[in-house]
Design a protein around this motif. Sequence first.
Motif, PDB file in Angstrom:
ATOM      1  N   ARG A 162       0.717  -1.508   0.017  1.00 30.99           N
ATOM      2  CA  ARG A 162      -0.531   0.292  -0.118  1.00 30.99           C
ATOM      3  C   ARG A 162       1.013   1.309  -0.013  1.00 30.99           C
ATOM      4  NH1 ARG A 162      -3.158   1.497   4.333  1.00 30.99           N
ATOM      5  NH2 ARG A 162      -2.318   0.218   5.418  1.00 30.99           N
ATOM      6  N   LEU A 163       0.471   2.529  -0.753  1.00 33.78           N
ATOM      7  CA  LEU A 163       1.662   3.291  -0.641  1.00 33.78           C
ATOM      8  C   LEU A 163       0.345   5.213  -0.269  1.00 33.78           C
ATOM      9  CD1 LEU A 163       2.641   4.303  -4.379  1.00 33.78           C
ATOM     10  CD2 LEU A 163       3.384   2.469  -3.146  1.00 33.78           C
ATOM     11  N   GLU A 164       1.162   5.112   0.459  1.00 29.89           N
ATOM     12  CA  GLU A 164       0.648   6.170   1.374  1.00 29.89           C
ATOM     13  C   GLU A 164      -0.159   7.684   0.984  1.00 29.89           C
ATOM     14  OE1 GLU A 164       4.224   7.661   3.387  1.00 29.89           O
ATOM     15  OE2 GLU A 164       4.608   6.301   4.258  1.00 29.89           O
ATOM     16  N   ARG A 165       0.694   7.765  -0.578  1.00 30.78           N
ATOM     17  CA  ARG A 165      -0.106   8.944  -0.918  1.00 30.78           C
ATOM     18  C   ARG A 165      -0.635   8.199  -2.408  1.00 30.78           C
ATOM     19  NH1 ARG A 165       4.782  10.135  -1.177  1.00 30.78           N
ATOM     20  NH2 ARG A 165       5.645  10.065   0.614  1.00 30.78           N
ATOM     21  N   HIS A 166      -1.104   9.008  -3.762  1.00 32.49           N
ATOM     22  CA  HIS A 166      -1.607   8.371  -5.329  1.00 32.49           C
ATOM     23  C   HIS A 166      -1.095   9.353  -5.580  1.00 32.49           C
ATOM     24  CE1 HIS A 166      -3.589   5.703  -2.789  1.00 32.49           C
ATOM     25  NE2 HIS A 166      -3.096   4.600  -2.885  1.00 32.49           N
ATOM     26  N   SER A 167      -0.246  10.167  -4.934  1.00 37.01           N
ATOM     27  CA  SER A 167       0.327  11.300  -6.718  1.00 37.01           C
ATOM     28  C   SER A 167       0.818  10.822  -8.399  1.00 37.01           C
ATOM     29  CB  SER A 167       1.128  12.177  -5.834  1.00 37.01           C
ATOM     30  OG  SER A 167       1.705  11.855  -4.942  1.00 37.01           O
ATOM     31  N   LYS A 168       0.880  11.651  -8.871  1.00 35.41           N
ATOM     32  CA  LYS A 168       1.855  10.988 -10.421  1.00 35.41           C
ATOM     33  C   LYS A 168       2.752  10.050  -9.348  1.00 35.41           C
ATOM     34  CE  LYS A 168      -0.140  11.975 -14.382  1.00 35.41           C
ATOM     35  NZ  LYS A 168      -1.465  13.117 -14.308  1.00 35.41           N
ATOM     36  N   ASP A 173      -2.410  -1.725  -2.655  1.00 35.31           N
ATOM     37  CA  ASP A 173      -2.454  -1.093  -4.337  1.00 35.31           C
ATOM     38  C   ASP A 173      -1.994  -1.763  -5.181  1.00 35.31           C
ATOM     39  OD1 ASP A 173      -3.762   1.472  -3.532  1.00 35.31           O
ATOM     40  OD2 ASP A 173      -1.690   1.740  -2.114  1.00 35.31           O
ATOM     41  N   GLU A 198      10.575   5.781  -1.814  1.00 39.39           N
ATOM     42  CA  GLU A 198       9.667   6.970  -0.854  1.00 39.39           C
ATOM     43  C   GLU A 198       7.882   6.357  -0.711  1.00 39.39           C
ATOM     44  OE1 GLU A 198       9.563   9.796   0.945  1.00 39.39           O
ATOM     45  OE2 GLU A 198      11.797   8.499   1.413  1.00 39.39           O
ATOM     46  N   GLY A 199       7.489   6.299   0.293  1.00 45.78           N
ATOM     47  CA  GLY A 199       5.982   6.394  -0.249  1.00 45.78           C
ATOM     48  C   GLY A 199       5.427   5.102   0.241  1.00 45.78           C
ATOM     49  N   ALA A 252       3.244   2.839   2.093  1.00 47.10           N
ATOM     50  CA  ALA A 252       3.172   2.555   4.113  1.00 47.10           C
ATOM     51  C   ALA A 252       3.085   1.423   4.598  1.00 47.10           C
ATOM     52  CB  ALA A 252       1.294   2.968   3.665  1.00 47.10           C
ATOM     53  N   SER A 294       4.551   9.872  -6.463  1.00 50.11           N
ATOM     54  CA  SER A 294       4.648   9.023  -5.858  1.00 50.11           C
ATOM     55  C   SER A 294       4.100   7.759  -6.790  1.00 50.11           C
ATOM     56  CB  SER A 294       3.673   9.110  -4.624  1.00 50.11           C
ATOM     57  OG  SER A 294       3.664   8.029  -3.710  1.00 50.11           O
TER      58      SER A 294
END
Lengths: 151, 151
Positions: free
Chosen positions: B70-76, B103, B128-129, B131, B78
């Motif tokens: 799982r990622l912390e955020r789903h920004s492009k 994810d 990075e990122g 989770a 990241s």
Amino acid sequence: MDAKDRQIIWALQEEGRLSNQDLSERVSLSPSPCLRRVRLLEDSGVIRGYTAIVDEEAYGLPITAFVRIRLERHSKASVSAFEQKVRTLDAIQDCYVMTGEADYLLRVLVKSLKDYEQFVRNQLHNIEGVAAIDTSFAYGTVKRSTVFPKV
Amino acid sequence: MDAKDRQIIWALQEEGRLSNQDLSERVSLSPSPCLRRVRLLEDSGVIRGYTAIVDEEAYGLPITAFVRIRLERHSKASVSAFEQKVRTLDAIQDCYVMTGEADYLLRVLVKSLKDYEQFVRNQLHNIEGVAAIDTSFAYGTVKRSTVFPKV
DNA sequence: GACATATTGGCAGGTTCTGCCAATTTTTCG
DNA sequence: CGAAAAATTGGCAGAACCTGCCAATATGTC
């Protein structure tokens, strides 16, 4: 299995229909010892076979589902009944026996969500002793490699 | 793609190095139209390639891990940083983008638990990122098919 | 039913496969 | 270290296979 065998394996994982001539060049051997090594790898079961990699969507199976399954009990009868059924179901591409929450992980290929519903209702729920079914779908793929990590 | 094309695909999924002559016999065609169909399937991307199927254990990679991430955020940024890294890691055989809790789902091949620990610590946790990482190991396999469901 | 289109089968020169043997390399052991 | 044994390699040649071309057949359309 030495470095040359591993080179052969990588080459054939990348390009399974490589002619023996090209393969031998790529691994710096002449054709005959190269062929001999390939046959040995095949006969000893290191190379289990060859397959065409087909685009699921182009073939008409756009939906990949991963299904985690838990059994109610793990008696020999229960387990072998389940595994027997799994082998007969063509939609199930892979079935792994797992550690953790789930007993099994399936990779299933279907042409529509409707088909998947039918598959779960008619096939999976039909198997005696299935306690829980938890499905996740694949939106897409980031990577699918056919080559093992090099050393 | 008609019935004959599907026959060709099944045959080549079962036996990827079938000679065109044998293949043509199996699908009841003469060699030339058979070859033409194969080339068309290849050029149109339905057949994406060919690969040797290698025994993981015999090769020296006895441990298969399935890793849910799982990622912390789903920004492009990241997402693409993660996916970029995934593509460079040879131990990761497959990476699917998933629905549900996780994810991503990875299939990872390693030669030992120690290696897997190193892989998670040095490679995955380094991205990075990320989770959460949830690993399940495969005890064994019930089925691994290379042939798509018929019809 | 006739035309246009797509698909097929046969042919042939060129390429590749593959089993055998001698030559070479690697390993073993005194 | 050096000789013998074992394993591996490369070259060869007959057989099998590939593959582009063309005429013939089959399929679809109006």
